[in-house]
Scaffold this active site. Structure first.
Site, PDB file in Angstrom:
ATOM      1  N   GLU A 135       0.943  -1.248  -0.093  1.00 43.07           N
ATOM      2  CA  GLU A 135       0.087   0.128   0.011  1.00 43.07           C
ATOM      3  C   GLU A 135       0.900   1.095   0.018  1.00 43.07           C
ATOM      4  O   GLU A 135       0.414   2.225  -0.519  1.00 43.07           O
ATOM      5  CB  GLU A 135      -0.909   0.141   1.085  1.00 43.07           C
ATOM      6  N   PHE A 162     -11.920  -7.805  13.555  1.00 45.93           N
ATOM      7  CA  PHE A 162     -10.590  -8.297  12.540  1.00 45.93           C
ATOM      8  C   PHE A 162     -10.463  -7.152  11.669  1.00 45.93           C
ATOM      9  O   PHE A 162     -11.426  -6.636  10.950  1.00 45.93           O
ATOM     10  CB  PHE A 162     -11.028  -9.613  11.716  1.00 45.93           C
ATOM     11  N   GLN A 163      -9.373  -6.839  11.435  1.00 41.35           N
ATOM     12  CA  GLN A 163      -8.795  -5.952  10.747  1.00 41.35           C
ATOM     13  C   GLN A 163      -9.375  -4.470  10.811  1.00 41.35           C
ATOM     14  O   GLN A 163      -9.650  -3.712  10.006  1.00 41.35           O
ATOM     15  CB  GLN A 163      -8.745  -6.224   9.349  1.00 41.35           C
ATOM     16  N   LYS A 217     -17.792  -1.431   5.663  1.00 43.94           N
ATOM     17  CA  LYS A 217     -18.096  -2.479   4.682  1.00 43.94           C
ATOM     18  C   LYS A 217     -19.659  -2.536   4.433  1.00 43.94           C
ATOM     19  O   LYS A 217     -20.303  -2.489   3.519  1.00 43.94           O
ATOM     20  CB  LYS A 217     -17.785  -3.732   4.990  1.00 43.94           C
ATOM     21  N   MET A 251      24.227   9.520   2.742  1.00 46.57           N
ATOM     22  CA  MET A 251      23.904  10.817   3.529  1.00 46.57           C
ATOM     23  C   MET A 251      24.103  10.683   5.053  1.00 46.57           C
ATOM     24  O   MET A 251      24.534  11.397   5.885  1.00 46.57           O
ATOM     25  CB  MET A 251      22.647  11.254   3.013  1.00 46.57           C
TER      26      MET A 251
END
Ligand SMILES: Cc1ncc(C[n+]2csc(CCOP(=O)(O)OP(=O)(O)O)c2C)c(N)n1
Ligand SMILES: [Mg+2]
Lengths: 595, 190
Positions: A60, A122-123, A172, A489
Site C-alpha cells: 500500500e 478483525f482488521q 463495509k 547521507m
C-alpha cells in the site's frame, strides 16, 4: 438522462457503486490500490466498468507514493484505494509525505462494518484517529446517504487551497447499503473557504519595495508548481520584467527554467554558493510559495539579516512561522503573480542598470563554482553520472523522481529542470522508498515519456517490490541507482558529527541488481567504468521495459557544498575547502544533540 | 558576535525566546461533527501548545455549531501561530482571540466565567464555617445532608480558586470545574 437518472443526477445505488461513480464524476482516470476484505464491494464495482483504470501495487505504501507521483506530474489529485487495518496503516507514510509536500491525494479506506467499530474486530483500526494528524482532513462515513457528498468534498478539500491528502473511511456495511447518490456540487462547506485573491494594497506595497531594491532576490518554492502551469509562466514573466535573480527550493525546481539567465541554482543546505550568498546579502527578498523551512534558512537569527521580506503563500499559518514577513500576502501564487506583473508593468519601470553591481557580485560568487567536483577516470563520480544522464536525456520529455540521500541532492544540483511538474522528490518528510513507486505513478500518467528514478542503493530496497507492478502494467520506468554501497547521507553526517564512526551505514550485503531486474521481468544494466557510462545510459533509454541500472559510483564521495549545521548562509562549506579536518570541525559539540 | 549569534551546531536552530508568554482566551466556532474536538486538541498536543482550560458545547443547534473556548499560554508569536493553525482545520469557521479583541475594544480583558461544584464534608464548627463562607462567596448549596455540602459557585477563575483554597482545611472532598466560558463586552458578537 441515461441510467434512470433524474435531472439532478440523483439516483439510488449502493455505497460501493457511489464510490466508483464519484471517482468518475471527479474526473479520475487512474486509481492505485490493493484489495482486502473491507473493500471487496468496491473492487466488485471496479471489475464491472472500464472508465477508471485500477493499478494493482505490491504494497500500500507503493500505492500512496505512486499516487503522489501521479498527482505532482499532472496537477490532479492522486487516488488510492486500500483495505482496513494493515492496508490503512501502510498508507500512513505516503499520507504524511503528501501532507509535508502539499500534494493532493484522496485515499479511500475500507473499514469494519459500523456495528463492529470499537469492538477490536478483525482488521479494524482507528483509521480516522491514526490519520488525523497526517491528513488535511478525514471522514468516517456512517450513513450511505452522506457518502457521495463526503467523497466530492474530499476531492474539493484535497485539491483546493494548500493541497493535501485526505482520507475517506468507508465501513463495509455502508458499501453494501443503498442510498441516494448526489453529483458533485459547486457550493462547498462554509467553514472551508481558502483565500485565493491577494490583498491589492499589500501587492502594491510589495511592488513599491521591489522597485527600490538594489540587491533583490526571488526565492520560489513548491507553491508555484502547485498553483499550476500559469503560475510558473507568470513567475518567468516577473523575472524577465524585473531582471531579478531567482533561486528555488528543492520542491520548486522547474518553475523557473534552469537554463534561464537569471537562475542561481537551488538554495539551502546543499544549494549553490551564489544562491545562498545572495539570500544572505539581499536587500529585498520575494518569497513565492515557499515556507522558510529549516533546511533553507540555516541559522535563523543570521538568516538574511538586512533584507525586507515579501512572503506570498496561500496558507496563512506559513506566514511569520519561522521568519517574519515585512509584506505578507495571503493568496494563491498564480493570482498574486498576475496582479504583481500587471502592477509592475503599470507603475514600476525596470532600472536594470541599478542592478549591475548586484549582478557583478553574484558573478563573483558564481565564479567560485561551488558544484565542482574532482573528475576521475577510473571510478564513476556520482555527480558525473547525473551530468551524463542529464546530457543524454535533456532532448526528451524526461521526468525525474528520486529517493532520499546524497543521490537526491546530486540530482537536484546536476540535473537541470526547465519545466514544472517534471521533478518529483520527497522534500518535507524525506521518505526513502518514495522514488520508485512515484516513478511508476508518473509513468502511468505519461505513458510515452521517459521516467527515471534517480535512486540510492539503500532507499530503493524499501519499495523495490513495485518493480513487479511496473512490469505488470508495462510501465518502462528506469531505476538509475547511484550505488555507493553506503547510506551515503547518513555516513556523511557521521563523518561530520560523530567522529567518523560509521555505525550501520554500510550495506555489507547487496542484491545483484541486474539479476533482480531480470527476476522481476525487467532489464538490468551494470556500469562500473566512466568510459562505459554513455553507452549504458543510451541502452537504458532505448529499452522499452522497466530497467534497473546499477551505476557503481565512488563509494566515499560526499555532497557539497553544504551549510554545516547551525551555520549561516555565508558560512558554507565548499567542496574545495572540505578537507577531512574542515569536515570534522564543521559542527560543534552542541549540534550532536540535534540533527 | 553577541551571545545569541553563537552557532548551535545544528540545522535546527533553536532561537532564544525573547518574548514573554501570555495567557489568551480563544473562541473557536466549529461545525459540531464527530472528531472536531479531537482535531483541535490534537493540534495543541501535536504542536506542543498549552491548554490551560477548555470548554465546549453546541451553541447553535439549527446550524450544528459548537463554540470552543480555549485558554492557552504562549508568546505573541506562538499565539498567532495557534490562531492560524486552528483556522486551517476544515470544520473551523472562525477563531477569535478574545484577549486581543478586548485590547482593541479598549477593554481590560474579556468577560470570563467558570462554574465549579465543590464537595465539602465535615461536622461541627467546620461545617458552620463552610456554609458561612459559601454565603459570602454567593455559592449555592445544591446537595447536602448532615455530613456534607455540594456548593455550586460561578465567577471569575480567581474567585473559584480562592473559594477552593478556603474550603481545603474545612473538609474539601472533590471539585469539578467547567473551564472558562468567555465573550467580549459590548453589543457585537464574535
Ligand atoms: C524511511 C527512511 N528511513 C531513514 C531515513 C534516514 N536516511 C536519510 S538518507 C539515508 C541513507 C540513504 O542511502 P541511499 O539510499 O543509499 O542514498 P545515498 O545517500 O547513499 O545516496 C537514510 C537512512 C529516511 N530518510 N527515510
Ligand atoms: Mg547509497
Amino acid at each position: 438522462m441515461s441510467n434512470g437518472q433524474n435531472e439532478t443526477g440523483r439516483r439510488e445505488m449502493s455505497g460501493a457503486e457511489m464510490v466508483v461513480q464519484a471517482l468518475k464524476d471527479n474526473g479520475v482516470k487512474h486509481l492505485f490500490g490493493y484489495p482486502g476484505g473491507a473493500v471487496l464491494p468496491i473492487y466488485d464495482e471496479l471489475f464491472q466498468q472500464d472508465d477508471v483504470e485500477h493499478i494493482l501495487v505490491r504494497h500500500e505504501q507503493g500505492a500512496g507514493h505512486a499516487a503522489e507521483g501521479y498527482a505532482r506530474s499532472t496537477g490532479k489529485a492522486g487516488v488510492v484505494l486500500v483495505t482496513s487495518g494493515p492496508g490503512a496503516t501502510n498508507m500512513v507514510t505516503p499520507l504524511q509525505d503528501a501532507l509535508s509536500d502539499s500534494i493532493p491525494l484522496v485515499c479511500i479506506t475500507g473499514q469494519a462494518p459500523t456495528m463492529l467499530i470499537g469492538t477490536d474486530a478483525f482488521q479494524e483500526c482507528d483509521t480516522v484517529g491514526i490519520t488525523r494528524p497526517c491528513t488535511k482532513h478525514n471522514w468516517l462515513v456512517k450513513d450511505v446517504n452522506d457518502l457521495a457528498r463526503i467523497l466530492h468534498e474530499a476531492f474539493h478539500v484535497a485539491t483546493t487551497g494548500r493541497p493535501g491528502p485526505v482520507v475517506v473511511d468507508v465501513p463495509k456495511d455502508v458499501q453494501f447499503a443503498k442510498g441516494i447518490y448526489t453529483p458533485p456540487q459547486t457550493a462547498p462547506r462554509t467553514s472551508y473557504q481558502p483565500k485565493v485573491q491577494g490583498d491589492l494594497e499589500k501587492i502594491k506595497a510589495a511592488v513599491a519595495l521591489m522597485a527600490e531594491a538594489k540587491k533583490p532576490i526571488i526565492y520560489s518554492g513548491g507553491g508555484v508548481i502547485n498553483s499550476g502551469p500559469e503560475a510558473s509562466h507568470l513567475l518567468r514573466e516577473l523575472v524577465d520584467l524585473t531582471g531579478f535573480p531567482i533561486t528555488s527550493t528543492l520542491m520548486g525546481l522547474g518553475a523557473y527554467p534552469a537554463s534561464g539567465k537569471n537562475w542561481l541554482g537551488m538554495l539551502g543546505m546543499h544549494g549553490s554558493y551564489e544562491s545562498n550568498m545572495a539570500m544572505h546579502d539581499c536587500d529585498v527578498m520575494i518569497c513565492i510559495g515557499a515556507r522558510f523551512d529549516d533546511r533553507i534558512t540555516g541559522r535563523l537569527n543570521a538568516f538574511s539579516p538586512n533584507s525586507k521580506k515579501i512572503h506570498i503563500d496561500i496558507d496563512p499559518s506559513s506566514i511569520n512561522k519561522n521568519v517574519r514577513a515585512d509584506v505578507p500576502i495571503i493568496g494563491d501564487v498564480g493570482r498574486v503573480l498576475e496582479d504583481m506583473v500587471r502592477l509592475w508593468r503599470a507603475t514600476a519601470k525596470t532600472d536594470k542598470k541599478a542592478l549591475y553591481p548586484w549582478w557583478e557580485q553574484i558573478a563573483k560568487w558564481r565564479a567560485r563554482d561551488s558544484l565542482a567536483f574532482k573528475p576521475n577516470n577510473d571510478v564513476i563520480m556520482p555527480q558525473h553520472a547525473i551530468q551524463r544522464l542529464y546530457e543524454l536525456t535533456k532532448h526528451l520529455d524526461t521526468y525525474i523522481t528520486t529517493e532520499v540521500g546524497q543521490h537526491q541532492m546530486w540530482a537536484a544540483q546536476h540535473f537541470h529542470f526547465d519545466k514544472p511538474n517534471h521533478w518529483m522528490t520527497s522534500g518535507g518528510l524525506g521518505t526513502m522508498g518514495y522514488g520508485l513507486p512515484a516513478a511508476l505513478g508518473v509513468q502511468i500518467a505519461h505513458r510515452d515519456s521517459l521516467v527515471i528514478d534517480i535512486a540510492g542503493d539503500a532507499s530503493v530496497q524499501m519499495t523495490m517490490q513495485e518493480m513487479s507492478t511496473a512490469v505488470q502494467y508495462e510501465a518502462p520506468i528506469k531505476i538509475f541507482i547511484l550505488n555507493n554501497q553506503y547510506m551515503g547521507m547518513v555516513r556523511q553526517w557521521q563523518q561530520l558529527l560523530h567522529g567518523n564512526r560509521l555505525s550501520h551505514s554500510y550495506t555489507e550485503a547487496m542484491p545483484d541488481f541486474v539479476k533482480l531486474a531480470e527476476a522481476y521481468g525487467g532489464h538490468g544494466i551494470r556500469c562500473e567504468k566512466p568510459g562505459d557510462l554513455d553507452d549504458a545510459i543510451k541502452e537504458m533509454i532505448s529499452v522499452k521495459k522497466p530497467v534497473i541500472f546499477d551505476c557503481r559510483v565512488a563509494a566515499l564521495a560526499n555532497c557539497f557544498p553544504m551549510i554545516p549545521s547551525g551555520k549561516a548562509h555565508n558560512e558554507m562549506l565548499l567542496p574545495d575547502e572540505a578537507t577531512d579536518e574542515a569536515v570534522a570541525n564543521a559542527i560543534d559539540a552542541k549540534g550532536r544533540e540535534l540533527v | 558576535m553577541n551571545a545569541q549569534l553563537q552557532p548551535t551546531g545544528s540545522a535546527y536552530f533553536i532561537a532564544k525566546e525573547t518574548e514573554r508568554p501570555e495567557n489568551h482566551t480563544l473562541s473557536v466556532l466549529v461545525d459540531n461533527e464527530p472528531g472536531v474536538l479531537a482535531r483541535v486538541i490534537g493540534l495543541f498536543s501535536g504542536r506542543g501548545y498549552n491548554i490551560e482550560s477548555l470548554t465546549v458545547s453546541e451553541t447553535e443547534h439549527e446550524k450544528h455549531l459548537s463554540r470552543i473556548t480555549i485558554v492557552t499560554r504562549g508568546t505573541p508569536h506562538v499565539l498567532e501561530q495557534i490562531k492560524h493553525q486552528l483556522e486551517r482545520i476544515v470544520p473551523v469557521h472562525r477563531v477569535v482571540d478574545l484577549t486581543v479583541l478586548a485590547g482593541e475594544l479598549g477593554q481590560d480583558r474579556p468577560m470570563e466565567r467558570e462554574l465549579a461544584l465543590v464537595k465539602v464534608a465535615g461536622t461541627g464548627d467546620h461545617r458552620v464555617e463552610a456554609l458561612r463562607l459559601a454565603e459570602a462567596f454567593r455559592a449555592n448549596v445544591i446537595d447536602a445532608n448532615t455530613e456534607h455540602f455540594i456548593f455550586e459557585i460561578t465567577g471569575k477563575v480567581s474567585k473559584i480558586e480562592q473559594f477552593i483554597a478556603i474550603m481545603k482545611p474545612l473538609g474539601l472532598v472533590e471539585v469539578c470545574r467547567t473551564g472558562v466560558a468567555a465573550m467580549n463586552r459590548g453589543p457585537q458578537g464574535m
